[in-house]
Design an enzyme around this catalytic site. Structure first.
Site, mmCIF file in Angstrom:
data_model
loop_
_atom_site.group_PDB
_atom_site.id
_atom_site.type_symbol
_atom_site.label_atom_id
_atom_site.label_comp_id
_atom_site.label_asym_id
_atom_site.label_seq_id
_atom_site.Cartn_x
_atom_site.Cartn_y
_atom_site.Cartn_z
ATOM 1 N N ARG A 12 36.507 23.592 39.666
ATOM 2 C CA ARG A 12 37.574 24.832 39.343
ATOM 3 C C ARG A 12 37.913 24.394 38.087
ATOM 4 N NH1 ARG A 12 42.152 25.423 37.479
ATOM 5 N NH2 ARG A 12 43.099 23.902 38.728
ATOM 6 N N ASP A 13 38.835 23.436 37.731
ATOM 7 C CA ASP A 13 39.482 23.149 36.425
ATOM 8 C C ASP A 13 38.294 22.943 35.467
ATOM 9 O OD1 ASP A 13 41.312 22.457 34.582
ATOM 10 O OD2 ASP A 13 42.651 21.579 35.950
ATOM 11 N N HIS A 202 48.618 16.272 39.182
ATOM 12 C CA HIS A 202 47.582 17.050 38.238
ATOM 13 C C HIS A 202 47.677 16.623 36.919
ATOM 14 C CE1 HIS A 202 44.630 20.317 37.834
ATOM 15 N NE2 HIS A 202 45.322 20.222 36.642
ATOM 16 N N HIS A 204 46.274 15.781 32.924
ATOM 17 C CA HIS A 204 45.176 16.058 31.996
ATOM 18 C C HIS A 204 45.155 14.873 30.932
ATOM 19 C CE1 HIS A 204 43.472 20.110 32.721
ATOM 20 N NE2 HIS A 204 44.441 20.141 33.697
ATOM 21 N N CYS A 235 42.878 24.679 30.848
ATOM 22 C CA CYS A 235 43.075 25.998 31.250
ATOM 23 C C CYS A 235 42.647 27.116 29.989
ATOM 24 C CB CYS A 235 44.467 26.188 31.417
ATOM 25 S SG CYS A 235 44.961 27.687 31.813
ATOM 26 N N ASN A 244 40.685 17.014 32.436
ATOM 27 C CA ASN A 244 41.535 16.332 33.539
ATOM 28 C C ASN A 244 41.217 15.019 33.321
ATOM 29 O OD1 ASN A 244 40.740 19.115 34.827
ATOM 30 N ND2 ASN A 244 42.662 18.356 36.075
HETATM 31 N N1 COA Z 1 40.585 38.659 42.347
HETATM 32 C C1 COA Z 1 39.913 39.746 42.008
HETATM 33 N N2 COA Z 1 40.106 40.666 41.463
HETATM 34 C C2 COA Z 1 41.654 40.690 41.321
HETATM 35 C C3 COA Z 1 42.241 39.975 41.721
HETATM 36 C C4 COA Z 1 41.800 38.640 42.012
HETATM 37 N N3 COA Z 1 42.593 37.729 42.386
HETATM 38 N N4 COA Z 1 43.641 39.958 41.157
HETATM 39 C C5 COA Z 1 43.569 41.236 40.706
HETATM 40 N N5 COA Z 1 42.145 41.916 40.816
HETATM 41 C C6 COA Z 1 41.644 43.150 40.190
HETATM 42 C C7 COA Z 1 42.620 44.281 40.669
HETATM 43 O O1 COA Z 1 42.136 44.668 41.717
HETATM 44 C C8 COA Z 1 42.281 45.263 39.502
HETATM 45 O O2 COA Z 1 40.914 45.772 39.735
HETATM 46 P P1 COA Z 1 40.522 47.128 39.130
HETATM 47 O O3 COA Z 1 40.818 47.406 37.797
HETATM 48 O O4 COA Z 1 39.142 47.570 39.626
HETATM 49 O O5 COA Z 1 41.562 48.148 39.969
HETATM 50 C C9 COA Z 1 42.298 44.268 38.139
HETATM 51 O O6 COA Z 1 41.856 42.942 38.713
HETATM 52 C C10 COA Z 1 43.452 44.371 37.510
HETATM 53 O O7 COA Z 1 44.771 43.834 38.467
HETATM 54 P P2 COA Z 1 45.980 43.422 38.081
HETATM 55 O O8 COA Z 1 46.787 43.189 39.415
HETATM 56 O O9 COA Z 1 46.716 44.448 37.180
HETATM 57 O O10 COA Z 1 45.917 42.083 37.580
HETATM 58 P P3 COA Z 1 46.004 41.435 35.933
HETATM 59 O O11 COA Z 1 44.988 42.268 35.208
HETATM 60 O O12 COA Z 1 47.592 41.758 35.621
HETATM 61 O O13 COA Z 1 45.952 40.212 36.062
HETATM 62 C C11 COA Z 1 45.755 38.210 37.539
HETATM 63 C C12 COA Z 1 46.769 39.105 36.809
HETATM 64 C C13 COA Z 1 46.730 37.216 37.866
HETATM 65 C C14 COA Z 1 44.902 38.646 38.300
HETATM 66 C C15 COA Z 1 45.013 37.425 36.453
HETATM 67 O O14 COA Z 1 46.052 37.209 35.110
HETATM 68 C C16 COA Z 1 44.472 36.183 36.661
HETATM 69 O O15 COA Z 1 43.587 35.964 37.532
HETATM 70 N N6 COA Z 1 45.031 34.949 36.136
HETATM 71 C C17 COA Z 1 44.567 33.502 36.442
HETATM 72 C C18 COA Z 1 43.994 32.910 35.401
HETATM 73 C C19 COA Z 1 43.307 31.670 35.698
HETATM 74 O O16 COA Z 1 42.467 31.438 36.395
HETATM 75 N N7 COA Z 1 43.756 30.721 34.883
HETATM 76 C C20 COA Z 1 43.393 29.019 35.055
HETATM 77 C C21 COA Z 1 43.856 28.589 36.405
HETATM 78 S S1 COA Z 1 45.432 27.975 36.111
HETATM 79 ZN ZN ZN Z 2 44.367 21.635 35.149
#
Ligand code: COA
Ligand code: ZN
Length: 301
Positions: A12-13, A202, A204, A235, A244
């Site tokens: 994942r990370d 956790h 790094h 990230c 990490n």
């Molecule tokens: N899995 C799949 N699709 C998702 C989802 C998820 N967990 N969460 C939201 N979506 C989809 C929604 O259904 C929507 O789809 P559509 O455009 O077809 O309607 C779209 O994504 C946007 O949804 P929204 O709720 O507005 O999300 P956002 O654009 O504000 O993004 C997060 C918010 C939290 C989903 C996003 O910022 C994110 O995934 N962040 C994590 C990043 C990451 O992995 N960082 C590293 C690890 S720490």
């Molecule tokens: Zn990390």
């Protein structure tokens, strides 16, 4: 002496920040090799929008596969309820949520303030999830490349809120800013506040202090550590984040101290070969695998 528990977070990370994609079959082979080495907990991916992180698009399939490996606790990251529901559907045993103590990182990473993210995790904890563990991971708990200092009071406050409804809380040094004195101080403060709910570190290795920080956390009573094979990781939404703490070196440190990890170093080195085969272009790190085990090395009993 008590055993430490190591959660391999490379799939994942590590892969979320890799420049190259690892094919699904190669992920499965790597995870199998990790399991064969005795790694009991593996964070195999995240349930985030595939458009955002294409390397995590196959996490559902990878979780389902990892569940077939006996004795492995399958962990996935989710950033919201939708991700949590996807994780439950795939069959993850444990879901971890990144709750940044830095407002800027939180907004960049999950487009929510820390307070909004705490409420999102609370919503997930209320959603039926029989038998599935929830971890709240306080990211950027030791500093943030965007915000700079992260007040310790903020870390303690967020950890205390998460402890109300999470099974465990982790402190994450997302961008590798921590030093051992800080690790001891912050872990101690949070432990005073939430006791045994404080579980994992956790860390790094961005500035080379990963092992020193892990040892400091161990001395504060921490027995759960995240680490990444080959030191992959970081990230994508935190500028300057890199790998990490390196699993191979962390296992070597503990085993040579006489602290059992349950992991075979020889087989871990084999898993490293499987990793390299799966993503040959990606640079990987690690001192112990390059230098080899010391002559006469004995793993902890
Ligand atoms: N899995 C799949 N699709 C998702 C989802 C998820 N967990 N969460 C939201 N979506 C989809 C929604 O259904 C929507 O789809 P559509 O455009 O077809 O309607 C779209 O994504 C946007 O949804 P929204 O709720 O507005 O999300 P956002 O654009 O504000 O993004 C997060 C918010 C939290 C989903 C996003 O910022 C994110 O995934 N962040 C994590 C990043 C990451 O992995 N960082 C590293 C690890 S720490
Ligand atoms: Zn990390």
């Amino acid at each position: 002496m008590r055993k430490v528990h190591i959660c391999e977070v490379g799939p994942r990370d590590g892969l979320q920040n890799a420049k190259h994609l690892m094919p699904t079959d190669a992920k499965k082979a790597w995870i199998s090799a990790l399991a064969a080495a005795g790694v009991e907990e593996i964070e195999v991916g995240s349930f985030v929008p595939p458009k955002l992180i294409p390397a995590m698009a196959d996490t559902g399939e990878v979780v389902q596969y990892a569940r077939t490996l006996p004795g492995v606790k399958v962990v996935a990251l989710a950033p919201n309820l939708k991700g949590f529901q996807r994780a439950l559907e795939a069959g993850a045993h444990k879901v971890t949520f990144p709750v940044s103590a830095s407002r800027l990182h939180s907004e960049s990473n999950v487009r929510m303030t820390p307070e909004q993210m705490v409420e999102e995790v609370r919503k997930c904890a209320r959603y039926p999830h029989p038998g599935v563990e929830i971890e709240g991971a306080v990211s950027t708990a030791f500093g943030c490349t965007m915000q700079g200092d992260v007040p310790e009071d903020d870390v303690v406050r967020i950890a205390a809120k998460l402890a109300e409804f999470c099974d465990g809380v982790a402190l994450a040094d997302t961008v590798g800013y921590a030093n051992p004195a800080q690790i001891r101080r912050v872990f101690r403060r949070v432990k005073n506040e939430i006791g045994a709910k404080l579980e994992a570190a956790h860390l790094h290795n961005t500035r080379g202090l990963g092992l020193a920080n892990a040892l400091a956390a161990y001395e504060e009573g921490v027995r759960h550590f995240d680490s990444s094979m080959g030191g992959l990781g970081g990230c994508p939404f935190a500028p300057g984040a890199s790998g990490n703490v390196i699993t191979e070196d962390l296992v070597f440190m503990f085993e040579s101290m006489g602290v059992p990890t349950g992991i075979s170093l020889e087989q871990l080195f084999r898993a490293r070969e499987v990793l390299v085969k799966g993503i040959p272009e990606e640079p990987i790190y690690g001192h112990t695998p390059l230098a080899g085990l010391p002559k006469g090395f004995r793993a902890a009993a």
